[in-house]
Design a protein around this motif. Structure first.
Motif, PDB file in Angstrom:
ATOM      1  N   VAL A 200       1.009  -1.096  -0.030  1.00 18.33           N
ATOM      2  CA  VAL A 200      -0.082  -0.274   0.050  1.00 18.33           C
ATOM      3  C   VAL A 200       0.832   1.294   0.013  1.00 18.33           C
ATOM      4  N   SER A 201       1.906   1.203   0.756  1.00 17.01           N
ATOM      5  CA  SER A 201       2.793   2.562   1.051  1.00 17.01           C
ATOM      6  C   SER A 201       3.631   2.767  -0.424  1.00 17.01           C
ATOM      7  N   PHE A 202       4.064   1.758  -0.895  1.00 16.46           N
ATOM      8  CA  PHE A 202       4.973   1.977  -2.179  1.00 16.46           C
ATOM      9  C   PHE A 202       3.923   2.040  -3.418  1.00 16.46           C
ATOM     10  N   ALA A 203       2.677   1.685  -3.214  1.00 17.32           N
ATOM     11  CA  ALA A 203       1.754   2.022  -4.339  1.00 17.32           C
ATOM     12  C   ALA A 203       1.495   3.501  -4.350  1.00 17.32           C
ATOM     13  N   ALA A 204       1.284   3.942  -3.108  1.00 21.22           N
ATOM     14  CA  ALA A 204       1.017   5.393  -2.941  1.00 21.22           C
ATOM     15  C   ALA A 204       2.297   6.232  -3.558  1.00 21.22           C
TER      16      ALA A 204
ATOM     17  N   VAL B 144       2.279   6.172  -7.236  1.00 20.85           N
ATOM     18  CA  VAL B 144       1.448   7.298  -7.550  1.00 20.85           C
ATOM     19  C   VAL B 144       2.151   8.771  -7.739  1.00 20.85           C
ATOM     20  N   GLY B 145       2.711   9.136  -6.528  1.00 18.13           N
ATOM     21  CA  GLY B 145       3.495  10.249  -6.377  1.00 18.13           C
ATOM     22  C   GLY B 145       4.640  10.508  -7.560  1.00 18.13           C
ATOM     23  N   ALA B 146       5.523   9.231  -7.687  1.00 18.69           N
ATOM     24  CA  ALA B 146       6.433   9.331  -8.522  1.00 18.69           C
ATOM     25  C   ALA B 146       6.032   9.499  -9.967  1.00 18.69           C
ATOM     26  N   VAL B 147       4.907   9.034 -10.419  1.00 19.80           N
ATOM     27  CA  VAL B 147       4.402   9.362 -11.728  1.00 19.80           C
ATOM     28  C   VAL B 147       4.113  10.878 -11.987  1.00 19.80           C
ATOM     29  N   ALA B 148       3.409  11.238 -10.633  1.00 17.32           N
ATOM     30  CA  ALA B 148       2.924  12.748 -10.763  1.00 17.32           C
ATOM     31  C   ALA B 148       3.959  13.653 -11.017  1.00 17.32           C
ATOM     32  N   SER B 149       5.104  13.326 -10.305  1.00 18.71           N
ATOM     33  CA  SER B 149       6.248  14.120 -10.339  1.00 18.71           C
ATOM     34  C   SER B 149       7.266  14.153 -11.195  1.00 18.71           C
ATOM     35  N   ILE B 150       6.863  13.224 -12.549  1.00 18.85           N
ATOM     36  CA  ILE B 150       7.869  13.161 -13.577  1.00 18.85           C
ATOM     37  C   ILE B 150       8.550  14.203 -14.031  1.00 18.85           C
ATOM     38  N   GLN B 151       7.837  15.349 -14.177  1.00 19.76           N
ATOM     39  CA  GLN B 151       8.533  16.663 -14.546  1.00 19.76           C
ATOM     40  C   GLN B 151       8.949  17.491 -13.392  1.00 19.76           C
TER      41      GLN B 151
ATOM     42  N   THR C 269      12.163   6.815  -0.278  1.00 18.14           N
ATOM     43  CA  THR C 269      12.050   5.316  -0.338  1.00 18.14           C
ATOM     44  C   THR C 269      12.309   4.824   1.125  1.00 18.14           C
ATOM     45  N   ALA C 270      12.980   5.637   1.856  1.00 20.61           N
ATOM     46  CA  ALA C 270      12.995   5.251   3.378  1.00 20.61           C
ATOM     47  C   ALA C 270      11.823   5.873   4.012  1.00 20.61           C
ATOM     48  N   LEU C 271      11.530   6.902   3.465  1.00 22.60           N
ATOM     49  CA  LEU C 271      10.297   7.693   4.349  1.00 22.60           C
ATOM     50  C   LEU C 271       9.016   6.652   4.039  1.00 22.60           C
ATOM     51  N   TYR C 272       8.732   6.364   3.043  1.00 18.24           N
ATOM     52  CA  TYR C 272       7.853   5.524   2.722  1.00 18.24           C
ATOM     53  C   TYR C 272       7.820   4.019   3.230  1.00 18.24           C
ATOM     54  N   ALA C 273       9.078   3.622   3.419  1.00 20.26           N
ATOM     55  CA  ALA C 273       9.114   2.343   4.369  1.00 20.26           C
ATOM     56  C   ALA C 273       8.945   2.160   5.766  1.00 20.26           C
TER      57      ALA C 273
ATOM     58  N   MET D  23       6.963   4.861   6.958  1.00 18.74           N
ATOM     59  CA  MET D  23       5.322   4.884   7.037  1.00 18.74           C
ATOM     60  C   MET D  23       4.903   3.578   6.996  1.00 18.74           C
ATOM     61  N   ALA D  24       5.172   2.625   6.187  1.00 20.34           N
ATOM     62  CA  ALA D  24       4.400   1.366   6.076  1.00 20.34           C
ATOM     63  C   ALA D  24       4.930   0.589   7.474  1.00 20.34           C
ATOM     64  N   ILE D  25       5.991   0.607   7.944  1.00 25.86           N
ATOM     65  CA  ILE D  25       6.169  -0.216   9.132  1.00 25.86           C
ATOM     66  C   ILE D  25       5.411   0.389  10.111  1.00 25.86           C
ATOM     67  N   ALA D  26       5.186   2.023  10.322  1.00 29.15           N
ATOM     68  CA  ALA D  26       4.521   2.391  11.373  1.00 29.15           C
ATOM     69  C   ALA D  26       2.821   2.159  11.228  1.00 29.15           C
ATOM     70  N   ALA D  27       2.522   2.156   9.941  1.00 32.79           N
ATOM     71  CA  ALA D  27       1.201   1.698   9.683  1.00 32.79           C
ATOM     72  C   ALA D  27       0.868   0.240  10.311  1.00 32.79           C
ATOM     73  N   TRP D  28       1.878  -0.605   9.993  1.00 32.90           N
ATOM     74  CA  TRP D  28       1.668  -1.995  10.341  1.00 32.90           C
ATOM     75  C   TRP D  28       1.686  -2.170  11.875  1.00 32.90           C
ATOM     76  N   TRP D  29       2.713  -1.427  12.595  1.00 37.75           N
ATOM     77  CA  TRP D  29       2.727  -1.412  14.037  1.00 37.75           C
ATOM     78  C   TRP D  29       1.553  -1.057  14.577  1.00 37.75           C
ATOM     79  N   VAL D  30       0.842   0.201  13.994  1.00 38.26           N
ATOM     80  CA  VAL D  30      -0.485   0.519  14.699  1.00 38.26           C
ATOM     81  C   VAL D  30      -1.706  -0.698  14.277  1.00 38.26           C
ATOM     82  N   TRP D  31      -1.654  -1.312  12.984  1.00 37.33           N
ATOM     83  CA  TRP D  31      -2.433  -2.238  12.719  1.00 37.33           C
ATOM     84  C   TRP D  31      -2.404  -3.622  13.660  1.00 37.33           C
ATOM     85  N   ARG D  32      -1.078  -3.663  14.004  1.00 40.27           N
ATOM     86  CA  ARG D  32      -1.016  -4.851  15.049  1.00 40.27           C
ATOM     87  C   ARG D  32      -1.611  -4.504  16.190  1.00 40.27           C
TER      88      ARG D  32
END
Length: 109
Positions: free
Chosen positions: A17-21, A24-31, A56-60, A62-71
């Motif tokens: 989910v995090s890297f899908a977001a 999307v940001g990478a595609v939106a910021s091509i220019q 990349t580190a920030l999104y990773a 964020m995914a770990i933080a979301a996983w921690w809260v999910w758990r």
């Protein structure tokens, strides 16, 4: 063992989910590179090559933080006792968020 598998699948899910977001940001910021290079930048501005690894580190993270809260907050639908446990766990971890003008909430009673 099943719980460990569920947790690992949850982590993989949050990373997807995090890297899908991020995608999307990478595609939106091509220019963004030409735009960024045209900006008036201070001397301390990071070089353009730093943005990829940092994002990349920030999104990773964020995914770990979301996983921690999910758990922390995951509750089985059939576990009525568990529905009471999640708010208590949050209040134990962050007691200042569960206080009202210095008084404890009903969860800590």
């Amino acid at each position: 063992m099943r719980s460990l598998l569920k947790q690992m699948l949850g982590l993989v899910g949050w990373l997807v989910v995090s890297f899908a977001a991020a995608a999307v940001g990478a595609v939106a910021s091509i220019q963004a590179k030409p735009f960024y290079s045209q900006l008036a930048q201070p001397d301390w501005a990071p070089p353009p090559g730093v943005f990829g690894p940092v994002w990349t580190a920030l999104y990773a993270l964020m995914a770990i933080a979301a996983w921690w809260v999910w758990r922390l907050l995951s509750v089985r639908a059939h576990d009525l006792e568990g529905a009471d446990r999640a708010p208590r766990a949050v209040c134990r971890a962050y007691p200042h968020d569960c206080m009202d003008a210095g008084a404890r909430t009903k969860l800590d009673a």
